[in-house]
Design an enzyme around this catalytic site. Structure first.
Site, PDB file in Angstrom:
ATOM      1  CB  CYS A  34      -0.996  -0.033   1.162  1.00 13.47           C
ATOM      2  SG  CYS A  34      -0.315   0.134   2.820  1.00 13.47           S
ATOM      3  CG  HIS A  39      15.966 -14.017  13.557  1.00 18.96           C
ATOM      4  ND1 HIS A  39      16.581 -13.161  14.429  1.00 18.96           N
ATOM      5  CD2 HIS A  39      16.974 -14.646  12.884  1.00 18.96           C
ATOM      6  CE1 HIS A  39      17.900 -13.261  14.302  1.00 18.96           C
ATOM      7  NE2 HIS A  39      18.158 -14.139  13.353  1.00 18.96           N
TER       8      HIS A  39
HETATM    9  C1  RB5 Z   1      -4.116   5.270   0.902  1.00 20.25           C
HETATM   10  O1  RB5 Z   1      -4.260   6.615   0.687  1.00 20.25           O
HETATM   11  C2  RB5 Z   1      -3.131   5.020   2.033  1.00 20.25           C
HETATM   12  O2  RB5 Z   1      -3.684   5.418   3.256  1.00 20.25           O
HETATM   13  C3  RB5 Z   1      -2.747   3.570   2.090  1.00 20.25           C
HETATM   14  O3  RB5 Z   1      -2.185   3.188   0.868  1.00 20.25           O
HETATM   15  C4  RB5 Z   1      -1.745   3.159   3.155  1.00 20.25           C
HETATM   16  O4  RB5 Z   1      -0.638   3.996   3.163  1.00 20.25           O
HETATM   17  C5  RB5 Z   1      -2.317   2.919   4.485  1.00 20.25           C
HETATM   18  O5  RB5 Z   1      -1.660   2.459   5.429  1.00 20.25           O
END
Ligand code: RB5
Length: 145
Positions: A66, A99
Site C-alpha cells: 500500500c 528469525h
Molecule cells: C491510501 O491513501 C493510504 O492510506 C494507504 O495506501 C496506506 O498507506 C495505508 O496504510
C-alpha cells in the site's frame, strides 16, 4: 513456489512492477488477488485476501503493498497464521524470514526504501527459515497468542 500478491491503489504500481519481475524470471507462480486498476480501494480488503490465501496453501508466501505498507500489513496480520513483516531493506526481509518465519512481505510504494524493492522481494523469497531451537521456541510463543 506459489506467491499471492495484493495491494490497494497506493501500492498498485509496485504490484505491477513485482509481477513483471516475476514473469520475466518465470520461476514462481504468482497469483494476483487484486485490485485490477489503480482506482481507490480499501487496503483491509486486500490484506485479508492475501493473508487468507497464504494460510490456506501451506508453503506459499504473500506480498502486500500500500502507500506506506503499514495499513495492509496490519490487515494481513489480523488473519490467524499470518506473520506479515513490513520491510524496507534486504536486511529486514532476511531477518523476517530467518528469525520470524514471516510468510507475508509488506512494502510501501510511497515511502523511502533502503534497498530496491525488487531486491527486497528476492531476498524474502529466497531466504530459508532458521530452525535453531531459540527461534523455534519464540515462534511457538507467537503462535500461542
Ligand atoms: C491510501 O491513501 C493510504 O492510506 C494507504 O495506501 C496506506 O498507506 C495505508 O496504510
Amino acid at each position: 513456489m506459489k506467491i499471492f500478491i495484493g495491494s490497494d491503489h497506493g501500492g498498485f504500481l509496485l504490484k505491477q512492477k513485482i509481477k513483471d519481475f516475476f514473469s520475466a524470471q518465470g520461476k514462481h507462480q504468482i497469483v494476483d488477488l487484486g485490485p485490477k486498476s489503480s482506482e481507490s480501494v480499501d487496503y483491509p480488503v486486500f490484506g485479508k485476501k492475501v493473508g487468507e490465501a497464504v494460510v490456506e496453501i501451506p508453503g506459499s508466501l504473500g506480498i502486500v503493498l500500500c502507500g506506506s505498507g503499514i495499513g495492509i500489513s496490519i490487515a494481513a496480520n489480523k488473519v490467524k497464521g499470518v506473520r506479515c513483516a513490513l520491510c524496507n531493506s534486504k536486511e529486514l526481509a532476511k531477518l523476517g524470514r530467518e528469525h520470524n518465519e514471516a510468510n507475508v512481505l509488506a512494502m510501501g510504494e510511497r515511502t523511502q526504501s533502503v534497498d530496491d524493492p525488487l531486491e527486497i522481494v528476492e531476498t524474502f523469497i529466497s531466504t530459508e527459515v532458521d530452525k535453531e531451537e531459540r527461534h523455534e521456541r519464540r515462534r511457538a510463543m507467537l503462535n500461542e497468542g
